[in-house]
Design a protein around this motif. Structure first.
Motif, PDB file in Angstrom:
ATOM      1  N   GLY A  58       0.765  -1.243   0.000  1.00 54.75           N
ATOM      2  CA  GLY A  58       0.000   0.000   0.000  1.00 54.75           C
ATOM      3  C   GLY A  58       0.792   1.286   0.000  1.00 54.75           C
ATOM      4  N   ALA A  59       2.123   1.222  -0.105  1.00 56.62           N
ATOM      5  CA  ALA A  59       2.920   2.454  -0.123  1.00 56.62           C
ATOM      6  C   ALA A  59       2.583   3.274  -1.357  1.00 56.62           C
ATOM      7  CB  ALA A  59       4.406   2.112  -0.109  1.00 56.62           C
ATOM      8  N   ARG A  60       2.482   4.595  -1.185  1.00 63.35           N
ATOM      9  CA  ARG A  60       2.227   5.501  -2.302  1.00 63.35           C
ATOM     10  C   ARG A  60       3.465   6.317  -2.658  1.00 63.35           C
ATOM     11  NH1 ARG A  60      -0.435   3.752  -5.438  1.00 63.35           N
ATOM     12  NH2 ARG A  60      -0.760   5.789  -6.415  1.00 63.35           N
ATOM     13  N   THR A  61       4.427   6.390  -1.724  1.00 63.97           N
ATOM     14  CA  THR A  61       5.711   7.043  -1.995  1.00 63.97           C
ATOM     15  C   THR A  61       6.831   6.149  -1.473  1.00 63.97           C
ATOM     16  OG1 THR A  61       4.804   9.282  -1.847  1.00 63.97           O
ATOM     17  CG2 THR A  61       7.183   9.048  -1.573  1.00 63.97           C
ATOM     18  N   ILE A  62       7.831   5.925  -2.306  1.00 65.08           N
ATOM     19  CA  ILE A  62       9.026   5.202  -1.861  1.00 65.08           C
ATOM     20  C   ILE A  62      10.190   6.175  -1.900  1.00 65.08           C
ATOM     21  CG2 ILE A  62      10.681   3.392  -2.431  1.00 65.08           C
ATOM     22  CD1 ILE A  62       8.378   1.672  -3.330  1.00 65.08           C
ATOM     23  N   VAL A  63      10.754   6.451  -0.732  1.00 66.81           N
ATOM     24  CA  VAL A  63      11.934   7.297  -0.622  1.00 66.81           C
ATOM     25  C   VAL A  63      13.134   6.363  -0.705  1.00 66.81           C
ATOM     26  CG1 VAL A  63      13.154   9.021   0.739  1.00 66.81           C
ATOM     27  CG2 VAL A  63      10.649   8.897   0.845  1.00 66.81           C
ATOM     28  N   LEU A  64      13.883   6.483  -1.795  1.00 68.89           N
ATOM     29  CA  LEU A  64      14.926   5.515  -2.098  1.00 68.89           C
ATOM     30  C   LEU A  64      16.301   6.149  -2.007  1.00 68.89           C
ATOM     31  CD1 LEU A  64      15.430   2.585  -3.143  1.00 68.89           C
ATOM     32  CD2 LEU A  64      15.396   3.549  -5.456  1.00 68.89           C
ATOM     33  N   GLY A  65      17.152   5.595  -1.179  1.00 64.98           N
ATOM     34  CA  GLY A  65      18.527   6.061  -1.050  1.00 64.98           C
ATOM     35  C   GLY A  65      19.469   5.141  -1.786  1.00 64.98           C
ATOM     36  N   GLY A  66      20.217   5.682  -2.754  1.00 69.39           N
ATOM     37  CA  GLY A  66      21.150   4.870  -3.518  1.00 69.39           C
ATOM     38  C   GLY A  66      21.618   5.608  -4.753  1.00 69.39           C
ATOM     39  N   GLY A  67      22.382   4.907  -5.580  1.00 64.24           N
ATOM     40  CA  GLY A  67      22.894   5.491  -6.810  1.00 64.24           C
ATOM     41  C   GLY A  67      22.027   5.159  -8.004  1.00 64.24           C
ATOM     42  N   ASP A  68      22.536   5.454  -9.197  1.00 59.43           N
ATOM     43  CA  ASP A  68      21.779   5.230 -10.421  1.00 59.43           C
ATOM     44  C   ASP A  68      21.429   3.755 -10.610  1.00 59.43           C
ATOM     45  OD1 ASP A  68      21.864   7.938 -11.158  1.00 59.43           O
ATOM     46  OD2 ASP A  68      23.862   7.700 -12.008  1.00 59.43           O
ATOM     47  N   GLY A  69      22.365   2.877 -10.291  1.00 61.54           N
ATOM     48  CA  GLY A  69      22.096   1.451 -10.430  1.00 61.54           C
ATOM     49  C   GLY A  69      20.975   0.988  -9.519  1.00 61.54           C
ATOM     50  N   THR A  70      20.890   1.573  -8.330  1.00 61.65           N
ATOM     51  CA  THR A  70      19.820   1.231  -7.391  1.00 61.65           C
ATOM     52  C   THR A  70      18.466   1.583  -7.975  1.00 61.65           C
ATOM     53  OG1 THR A  70      21.257   1.567  -5.472  1.00 61.65           O
ATOM     54  CG2 THR A  70      18.893   1.674  -5.089  1.00 61.65           C
ATOM     55  N   VAL A  71      18.346   2.803  -8.510  1.00 64.07           N
ATOM     56  CA  VAL A  71      17.071   3.234  -9.080  1.00 64.07           C
ATOM     57  C   VAL A  71      16.714   2.377 -10.296  1.00 64.07           C
ATOM     58  CG1 VAL A  71      15.731   5.170  -9.974  1.00 64.07           C
ATOM     59  CG2 VAL A  71      17.523   5.581  -8.285  1.00 64.07           C
ATOM     60  N   SER A  72      17.698   2.141 -11.154  1.00 69.37           N
ATOM     61  CA  SER A  72      17.449   1.345 -12.354  1.00 69.37           C
ATOM     62  C   SER A  72      16.971  -0.061 -12.000  1.00 69.37           C
ATOM     63  CB  SER A  72      18.720   1.275 -13.205  1.00 69.37           C
ATOM     64  OG  SER A  72      18.483   0.607 -14.417  1.00 69.37           O
ATOM     65  N   SER A  73      17.515  -0.628 -10.919  1.00 67.96           N
ATOM     66  CA  SER A  73      17.168  -2.002 -10.553  1.00 67.96           C
ATOM     67  C   SER A  73      15.721  -2.140 -10.110  1.00 67.96           C
ATOM     68  CB  SER A  73      18.101  -2.509  -9.441  1.00 67.96           C
ATOM     69  OG  SER A  73      17.803  -1.889  -8.192  1.00 67.96           O
ATOM     70  N   VAL A  74      15.117  -1.063  -9.594  1.00 68.09           N
ATOM     71  CA  VAL A  74      13.730  -1.132  -9.129  1.00 68.09           C
ATOM     72  C   VAL A  74      12.768  -0.419 -10.066  1.00 68.09           C
ATOM     73  CG1 VAL A  74      14.493  -1.314  -6.736  1.00 68.09           C
ATOM     74  CG2 VAL A  74      13.904   0.935  -7.657  1.00 68.09           C
ATOM     75  N   ALA A  75      13.276   0.133 -11.164  1.00 66.66           N
ATOM     76  CA  ALA A  75      12.410   0.835 -12.112  1.00 66.66           C
ATOM     77  C   ALA A  75      11.285  -0.048 -12.650  1.00 66.66           C
ATOM     78  CB  ALA A  75      13.243   1.410 -13.258  1.00 66.66           C
ATOM     79  N   PRO A  76      11.537  -1.347 -12.947  1.00 65.41           N
ATOM     80  CA  PRO A  76      10.419  -2.175 -13.414  1.00 65.41           C
ATOM     81  C   PRO A  76       9.284  -2.280 -12.404  1.00 65.41           C
ATOM     82  CG  PRO A  76      12.508  -3.229 -13.931  1.00 65.41           C
ATOM     83  CD  PRO A  76      12.827  -2.067 -13.019  1.00 65.41           C
ATOM     84  N   GLN A  77       9.625  -2.293 -11.110  1.00 61.73           N
ATOM     85  CA  GLN A  77       8.583  -2.392 -10.082  1.00 61.73           C
ATOM     86  C   GLN A  77       7.782  -1.086  -9.966  1.00 61.73           C
ATOM     87  OE1 GLN A  77      11.731  -3.799  -9.608  1.00 61.73           O
ATOM     88  NE2 GLN A  77      10.746  -5.750  -9.999  1.00 61.73           N
ATOM     89  N   LEU A  78       8.431   0.050 -10.239  1.00 62.69           N
ATOM     90  CA  LEU A  78       7.771   1.348 -10.108  1.00 62.69           C
ATOM     91  C   LEU A  78       7.029   1.771 -11.365  1.00 62.69           C
ATOM     92  CD1 LEU A  78      10.692   3.242  -8.324  1.00 62.69           C
ATOM     93  CD2 LEU A  78       8.468   2.703  -7.301  1.00 62.69           C
ATOM     94  N   CYS A  79       7.415   1.212 -12.510  1.00 59.74           N
ATOM     95  CA  CYS A  79       6.909   1.657 -13.805  1.00 59.74           C
ATOM     96  C   CYS A  79       5.380   1.583 -13.892  1.00 59.74           C
ATOM     97  CB  CYS A  79       7.538   0.816 -14.902  1.00 59.74           C
ATOM     98  SG  CYS A  79       7.010   1.264 -16.566  1.00 59.74           S
ATOM     99  N   ASN A  80       4.778   2.724 -14.216  1.00 53.88           N
ATOM    100  CA  ASN A  80       3.332   2.835 -14.463  1.00 53.88           C
ATOM    101  C   ASN A  80       2.464   2.356 -13.300  1.00 53.88           C
ATOM    102  OD1 ASN A  80       3.566   4.016 -17.006  1.00 53.88           O
ATOM    103  ND2 ASN A  80       3.533   2.064 -18.088  1.00 53.88           N
ATOM    104  N   THR A  81       2.986   2.440 -12.073  1.00 54.85           N
ATOM    105  CA  THR A  81       2.188   2.064 -10.899  1.00 54.85           C
ATOM    106  C   THR A  81       1.488   3.258 -10.262  1.00 54.85           C
ATOM    107  OG1 THR A  81       4.070   2.380  -9.400  1.00 54.85           O
ATOM    108  CG2 THR A  81       3.770   0.167 -10.347  1.00 54.85           C
ATOM    109  N   GLY A  82       1.959   4.473 -10.573  1.00 56.90           N
ATOM    110  CA  GLY A  82       1.447   5.662  -9.900  1.00 56.90           C
ATOM    111  C   GLY A  82       2.151   5.935  -8.588  1.00 56.90           C
ATOM    112  N   VAL A  83       2.984   4.990  -8.129  1.00 63.75           N
ATOM    113  CA  VAL A  83       3.756   5.194  -6.900  1.00 63.75           C
ATOM    114  C   VAL A  83       4.854   6.213  -7.171  1.00 63.75           C
ATOM    115  CG1 VAL A  83       5.260   4.096  -5.198  1.00 63.75           C
ATOM    116  CG2 VAL A  83       3.233   2.890  -6.058  1.00 63.75           C
ATOM    117  N   VAL A  84       5.058   7.131  -6.235  1.00 61.47           N
ATOM    118  CA  VAL A  84       6.005   8.236  -6.403  1.00 61.47           C
ATOM    119  C   VAL A  84       7.372   7.843  -5.862  1.00 61.47           C
ATOM    120  CG1 VAL A  84       6.514  10.637  -5.777  1.00 61.47           C
ATOM    121  CG2 VAL A  84       4.159   9.930  -6.260  1.00 61.47           C
ATOM    122  N   LEU A  85       8.421   8.214  -6.595  1.00 62.65           N
ATOM    123  CA  LEU A  85       9.794   8.002  -6.151  1.00 62.65           C
ATOM    124  C   LEU A  85      10.361   9.299  -5.601  1.00 62.65           C
ATOM    125  CD1 LEU A  85      12.516   6.408  -6.024  1.00 62.65           C
ATOM    126  CD2 LEU A  85      12.951   7.272  -8.347  1.00 62.65           C
TER     127      LEU A  85
END
Length: 314
Positions: A58-85
């Motif tokens: 049920g999270a609507r915002t994920i505050v993510l700490g990391g580098g570019d590789g970290t964000v890229s690794s979870v991009a498929p999970q965030l894609c088109n979900t409406g969840v905010v990064l």
């Protein structure tokens, strides 16, 4: 305003990640960001599953700490979900943060999460994967292979040019065939290449610009190929590489497109946002507004309303 509930997830294996976890949690609390959970993750391979579980919880915002590789690794999970990064840049290069105009200090990044605006930016597609910045073939792969955690931790962004010199000394050129399914460009065969890149964002490699007009919100991929050329041509590319102006040189191939299929001889590994996670032949595409992110109020990047704007770039 940040969308609740929010969850903090920090890649504690990334540069400065562990030391910043507690600081980020405390500072976000001081700024009024209510977290329903906070995770310091030591094994980056578990991040995609954790982000997926967090979204399903049920999270609507994920505050993510990391580098570019970290964000890229979870991009498929965030894609088109409406969840905010909400991004806290704790990596070495932080090219996505540059593209988005984010503060790179912890306090500034936390303030942006608490007070920034939500916009939509594009995601690149390579096969079944997603990327934010650039997918590269050739020298960039050699650079990634030369980079090691010790070098990155000791030198930060300076590790990239040092790794580039080492990679160039042992590099062998390659040939590539580019096919454009949409028919927006003629198919082309390119020989004796040093590097080929397909870019979704603006920055990569610790601050180098893809091309003068590149953007993460233009719904286009920038594709460039650098041939070995003459010593003078190589010097011209090196001289203007950081600014991206080299893409305007006559001997450099550069187009923008929505879809391209790349084949190479010999086969080549693909550096996807700093990770060697794909191999040619491969098809690249773009997902318009596929990721919602928090950026500063005065930032010009992104589309505030999904589908509200499409900028044509020439």
């Amino acid at each position: 305003m940040i969308e609740s509930p929010a969850v903090l997830i920090v890649n504690s294996a990334s540069r400065r990640g562990q030391e910043n976890f507690s600081a980020a949690r405390d500072r976000l609390g001081e700024l009024g960001v209510e977290l329903m959970a906070a995770h310091a993750v030591e094994d980056p391979s578990t991040l995609p599953r954790l982000v997926g579980d967090t979204i399903r919880a049920g999270a609507r915002t994920i505050v993510l700490g990391g580098g570019d590789g970290t964000v890229s690794s979870v991009a498929p999970q965030l894609c088109n979900t409406g969840v905010v990064l909400g991004l806290l840049p704790t990596g070495t290069a932080n090219d996505l943060a540059r593209t988005l105009g984010l503060p790179t200090d912890m306090d500034g990044a936390c303030q942006n999460v608490a007070r920034g605006k939500v916009v939509d930016v594009d995601l690149g597609v390579v096969g079944d994967d997603r990327f934010l910045n650039v997918s590269s073939i050739g020298l960039a792969v050699g650079v990634t292979e030369q980079l090691n955690p010790k070098l990155k931790k000791r030198l930060g962004a300076l590790a990239y040019p040092i790794a580039a010199v080492k990679a160039y000394r042992r590099f062998r050129t390659f040939s590539a065939t580019l096919e454009f399914p949409d028919g927006d460009h003629p198919d082309v065969e390119l020989d004796d290449l040093l590097q080929l890149a397909v870019a979704n964002g603006r920055f990569y490699g610790g601050g180098a610009v893809v091309a003068p007009g590149a953007g993460i919100d233009d719904h286009l991929l920038d594709v460039y190929a650098i041939p070995r050329g003459t010593p003078r041509q190589r010097w011209q590319v090196a001289r203007h590489f950081v600014s991206g102006v080299f893409t305007e040189s006559d001997h450099v191939y550069h187009v923008t497109t929505r879809n391209v299929r790349v084949s190479t001889a010999p086969g080549q590994a693909i550096n996807v946002d700093g990770e060697l996670s794909a191999h040619t032949p491969e098809t690249f595409g773009v997902i318009e507004g596929g990721l919602r992110v928090i950026v500063p109020e005065d930032a010009s990047v992104g589309v505030a309303d999904i589908g509200a704007r499409e900028r044509a770039r020439h």
